[in-house]
Design an enzyme around this catalytic site. Structure first.
Site, PDB file in Angstrom:
ATOM      1  CE1 TYR A   1     -29.818  77.713 103.621  1.00 22.87           C
ATOM      2  CE2 TYR A   1     -28.894  76.310 102.017  1.00 22.87           C
ATOM      3  CZ  TYR A   1     -29.601  76.794 102.533  1.00 22.87           C
ATOM      4  OH  TYR A   1     -31.275  76.408 102.264  1.00 22.87           O
TER       5      TYR A   1
ATOM      6  CB  ALA B   1     -37.629  77.669 110.521  1.00 14.98           C
TER       7      ALA B   1
HETATM    8  P1  NAD Z   1     -37.647  81.505 102.619  1.00 10.67           P
HETATM    9  O1  NAD Z   1     -36.835  82.518 103.197  1.00 10.67           O
HETATM   10  O2  NAD Z   1     -38.681  81.635 101.642  1.00 10.67           O
HETATM   11  O3  NAD Z   1     -39.241  80.902 103.535  1.00 10.67           O
HETATM   12  C1  NAD Z   1     -38.649  80.980 104.914  1.00 10.67           C
HETATM   13  C2  NAD Z   1     -39.575  81.350 106.527  1.00 10.67           C
HETATM   14  O4  NAD Z   1     -38.931  80.771 107.355  1.00 10.67           O
HETATM   15  C3  NAD Z   1     -40.041  82.343 106.311  1.00 10.67           C
HETATM   16  O5  NAD Z   1     -41.572  81.875 106.026  1.00 10.67           O
HETATM   17  C4  NAD Z   1     -38.933  82.514 107.439  1.00 10.67           C
HETATM   18  O6  NAD Z   1     -40.014  83.570 108.235  1.00 10.67           O
HETATM   19  C5  NAD Z   1     -38.968  81.515 108.113  1.00 10.67           C
HETATM   20  N1  NAD Z   1     -38.525  81.572 109.798  1.00 10.67           N
HETATM   21  C6  NAD Z   1     -37.029  81.707 109.318  1.00 10.67           C
HETATM   22  N2  NAD Z   1     -36.354  81.718 110.731  1.00 10.67           N
HETATM   23  C7  NAD Z   1     -37.500  81.615 111.600  1.00 10.67           C
HETATM   24  C8  NAD Z   1     -37.676  80.916 113.096  1.00 10.67           C
HETATM   25  N3  NAD Z   1     -36.291  81.196 113.019  1.00 10.67           N
HETATM   26  N4  NAD Z   1     -38.927  80.636 113.471  1.00 10.67           N
HETATM   27  C9  NAD Z   1     -39.338  80.296 112.587  1.00 10.67           C
HETATM   28  N5  NAD Z   1     -39.362  80.473 111.611  1.00 10.67           N
HETATM   29  C10 NAD Z   1     -38.070  81.464 111.053  1.00 10.67           C
HETATM   30  O7  NAD Z   1     -37.119  80.303 102.159  1.00 10.67           O
HETATM   31  P2  NAD Z   1     -37.655  79.077 100.977  1.00 10.67           P
HETATM   32  O8  NAD Z   1     -36.274  79.479 100.628  1.00 10.67           O
HETATM   33  O9  NAD Z   1     -39.347  79.039 100.994  1.00 10.67           O
HETATM   34  O10 NAD Z   1     -36.953  77.945 102.085  1.00 10.67           O
HETATM   35  C11 NAD Z   1     -37.346  76.681 102.903  1.00 10.67           C
HETATM   36  C12 NAD Z   1     -36.522  76.289 103.701  1.00 10.67           C
HETATM   37  O11 NAD Z   1     -35.898  75.280 102.523  1.00 10.67           O
HETATM   38  C13 NAD Z   1     -35.168  76.196 103.891  1.00 10.67           C
HETATM   39  O12 NAD Z   1     -34.691  75.648 105.109  1.00 10.67           O
HETATM   40  C14 NAD Z   1     -33.837  76.692 103.131  1.00 10.67           C
HETATM   41  O13 NAD Z   1     -33.205  76.405 104.047  1.00 10.67           O
HETATM   42  C15 NAD Z   1     -34.735  75.109 102.234  1.00 10.67           C
HETATM   43  N6  NAD Z   1     -33.642  75.224 100.740  1.00 10.67           N
HETATM   44  C16 NAD Z   1     -34.504  76.510  99.921  1.00 10.67           C
HETATM   45  C17 NAD Z   1     -33.949  76.355  98.811  1.00 10.67           C
HETATM   46  C18 NAD Z   1     -34.836  77.142  97.649  1.00 10.67           C
HETATM   47  O14 NAD Z   1     -34.144  77.016  96.204  1.00 10.67           O
HETATM   48  N7  NAD Z   1     -35.444  77.779  97.709  1.00 10.67           N
HETATM   49  C19 NAD Z   1     -32.769  74.917  97.765  1.00 10.67           C
HETATM   50  C20 NAD Z   1     -32.327  74.492  99.255  1.00 10.67           C
HETATM   51  C21 NAD Z   1     -33.026  74.386 100.630  1.00 10.67           C
END
Ligand code: NAD
Length: 445
Positions: free
Chosen positions: A350, A288
Site C-alpha cells: 500500500y 478508488a
Molecule cells: P473504501 O474501501 O471504503 O472505498 C473504496 C471504494 O473504491 C469502494 O467503493 C470500492 O468498491 C471502490 N473500488 C475499489 N477498487 C476499485 C476499482 N478497481 N475500480 C473502481 N472502484 C473501485 O475506502 P475509503 O476508506 O473510502 O478510501 C478511499 C481512498 O482513500 C482510497 O484510495 C484509500 O487508499 C484512501 N485513504 C483512506 C484512508 C482512511 O483512513 N480511510 C486513509 C488514507 C487514504
C-alpha cells in the site's frame, strides 16, 4: 464509537468525570457550513510583507474584522503571521513572542496561518536557516493548539505574494471549517495562476467532476462535497457496488458509470461519459483504492499486485490518456496516504502505491499545466471509514487517542473538503501539491 466517546467527555456529568480522571477530551472540530462565519472572531495580522495592505483589504471584503495591532483583551478568531521578509533566525523573536501573547486569546476553532518563503540551497545560510526554522515553528504551534484550533503555513515561491490568487485561496481554506482536520501543514504557492470564485459557496460552479470509488466512504463524501460546491458529478465504482453507487448518485443528481478503474480503456470510458452526457471533463478525483495488508515476510503476489494495479498503475494509465486528449484546464486530485509518507507496518504494498501517487503528482504537475490544468494529492491520515474499521479495535482506539493535536480520527468529509479546494480554479497556483489531512498525525491507512 469515537463520536460516542466525544459526546461523553464533552457533556454534563461525564465531562466532569473525564476531567477528574484526566481522560483525553477530543474537541469538537469547527467544520464547514456555507452559512457559518469564516472565522469565529476577529483576525489579527502581525508582521510586515509586500502587499500586506492588499491582503488586509481582501480580508475586510470577506467580512472579517481585521486588526493590525493586538488590542488588549479582545478574543481572536484568527492570527496571520507575515514572516516572509525575515532574514535571519534572530528576526523571529519579537514576532513570535507577540504571537504567543495573541494565542492566549485564540477562540476554540481559531486559526493561525503563517506566510513564509521556501528555504533554498542557494540562499545565504542565515536566510535558509530562518526560513526552514519557520517550518518547525508552524508544526510545533499546531501541536500546541487547543479546542480544535489549528496552525498551518503558506509558502510563497519567488514571484508570488500574500495577495496572489492562490495565496488568498489557501488562506481562506485554512481559515474556514473546510480545513478542520488539517493541522501543522503547508501549501506552497508556485505561480500567480488561479482565479478566486465569483461565489465562495460555489467554487466548482459549471464544472464536470468524476469521482472514482464513489459508492461509499471517502469517495461518497467527495461526490457529495463537489456537488454541494456546484459541480455536476459523475460517480464511478465497480459493477458489484452498483446499488450503493446509485444511492449516492440519486442523493446529489449525479450520473453513474460502473467501471473497474484497472480496465485498459477506463480513461476513455470516463471521457466518453462525462463529455457525452455533460459536455466536458474538468476534474477527475482518483479515489478508488484498496488495502491488502500483510507483513512483507508473508506477502504474496496476489496482494502485492492488486494494490499496485488499483492504487497507482490505473491512475498512471488514465492520466496518460487524459494528457493525450489535451482536455483544456483538466484538474486531477489523487488520494495518497500518510502511509506513503511515514510507512506503516503491514502496508509495504500500500505504501508503495501511495508513495507512488506522490511521485506521480510531483512529476505530472508541469504536464497538466501545459493545457492549463493541474494535479494535486491529498494524503489522509486516520479517517473513520469501512477501510479503517478493518483495523483491529485496540490499534484503532490507540490511533485515535494518540493523535497529538486534535485527539480524534478525521471524517470522510474532511478529506473531501481538501480535495474540492485543490480541484478548484482558485488553487491553480498550488499545482503539484500534496496536502496531508491527518490532524497532524502520521497514523492511518
Ligand atoms: P473504501 O474501501 O471504503 O472505498 C473504496 C471504494 O473504491 C469502494 O467503493 C470500492 O468498491 C471502490 N473500488 C475499489 N477498487 C476499485 C476499482 N478497481 N475500480 C473502481 N472502484 C473501485 O475506502 P475509503 O476508506 O473510502 O478510501 C478511499 C481512498 O482513500 C482510497 O484510495 C484509500 O487508499 C484512501 N485513504 C483512506 C484512508 C482512511 O483512513 N480511510 C486513509 C488514507 C487514504
Amino acid at each position: 464509537m469515537a463520536d460516542k466517546y466525544m459526546e461523553l467527555v464533552n457533556t454534563g456529568l461525564t465531562k466532569k468525570l473525564a476531567t477528574m480522571l484526566g481522560l483525553p477530551r477530543p474537541p469538537r472540530l469547527r467544520r464547514y457550513s456555507p452559512d457559518a462565519a469564516l472565522l469565529p472572531g476577529p483576525v489579527l495580522i502581525l508582521g510586515a510583507s509586500a502587499k500586506a495592505q492588499e491582503l488586509s483589504d481582501t480580508l475586510v471584503s470577506w467580512g472579517l474584522d481585521v486588526r493590525r495591532h493586538d488590542a488588549g483583551e479582545a478574543k481572536l478568531g484568527g492570527l496571520v503571521l507575515l514572516l516572509d521578509e525575515l532574514e535571519r533566525p534572530t528576526d523571529l523573536s519579537p514576532l513570535m513572542l507577540a504571537a504567543g501573547q495573541a494565542l492566549r486569546k485564540l477562540l476554540p476553532g481559531g486559526r493561525v496561518v503563517a506566510f513564509s518563503r521556501p528555504a533554498g540551497d542557494d540562499d545565504e545560510p542565515q536566510l535558509s536557516a530562518v526560513r526552514q526554522g519557520i517550518d518547525g515553528v508552524v508544526r510545533s504551534m499546531g501541536r500546541e493548539m487547543r479546542g480544535g484550533a489549528t496552525a498551518n503555513g503558506i509558502v510563497l515561491e519567488a514571484g508570488t505574494t500574500v495577495a496572489s490568487p492562490s495565496a488568498l485561496a489557501a488562506l481562506r481554506f485554512f481559515f474556514s471549517g473546510r480545513s478542520a482536520y488539517v493541522d501543522g501543514q503547508f501549501l506552497t504557492v508556485r505561480t500567480n495562476d488561479g482565479v478566486l470564485p465569483a461565489d465562495f459557496a460555489k467554487p466548482l460552479a459549471g464544472k464536470v467532476a468524476v469521482v472514482t470509488g464513489a459508492a461509499r466512504g471517502i469517495g461518497a463524501a467527495i461526490a457529495k462535497t463537489l456537488s454541494r460546491d456546484g459541480a455536476q458529478v459523475v460517480v464511478v465504482d465497480m459493477p458489484a457496488a452498483g446499488e450503493a453507487l446509485a444511492k449516492v448518485a440519486n442523493s446529489i443528481g449525479a450520473t453513474t458509470l460502473q467501471l473497474d478503474v484497472t480496465a485498459e480503456d477506463a480513461a476513455q470510458q470516463i471521457m466518453d461519459h462525462a463529455i457525452g452526457r455533460h459536455g466536458s471533463l474538468d476534474l477527475v478525483i482518483h479515489n478508488a483504492g484498496i488495502t491488502r495488508d500483510k507483513l512483507l515476510a508473508n506477502m504474496d503476489a496476489g496482494r502485492w499486485d492488486s494494490v499496485i494495479a488499483v492504487n497507482i498503475a490505473s491512475q498512471l494509465r488514465m492520466n496518460e490518456a487524459f494528457l493525450a486528449a489535451k482536455l483544456p484546464g483538466l484538474r486531477i486530485v489523487s488520494l495518497a496516504s500518510t502511509s506513503g509518507i511515514a510507512g506503516n507496518r503491514g502496508q509495504t504494498n500500500y505504501a508503495a502505491s501511495k508513495g507512488g501517487v506522490i511521485g506521480m503528482v510531483h512529476a505530472s504537475a508541469k504536464l497538466f499545466a501545459e493545457n492549463g490544468g493541474s494535479i494535486a494529492a491529498v494524503a489522509p491520515g486516520f479517517i473513520e471509514t469501512e477501510m479503517t474499521a478493518k483495523i483491529p479495535l485496540g490499534t484503532r482506539t490507540v490511533a485515535r487517542m494518540v493523535l497529538p493535536s486534535l485527539m480524534q480520527g478525521g471524517l470522510p468529509v474532511d478529506v473531501a473538503e481538501a480535495i474540492s479546494f485543490l480541484g478548484s480554479d482558485a488553487a491553480a497556483g498550488l499545482n503539484g501539491q500534496v496536502l496531508r489531512v491527518c490532524g497532524q498525525s502520521l497514523v492511518g491507512a
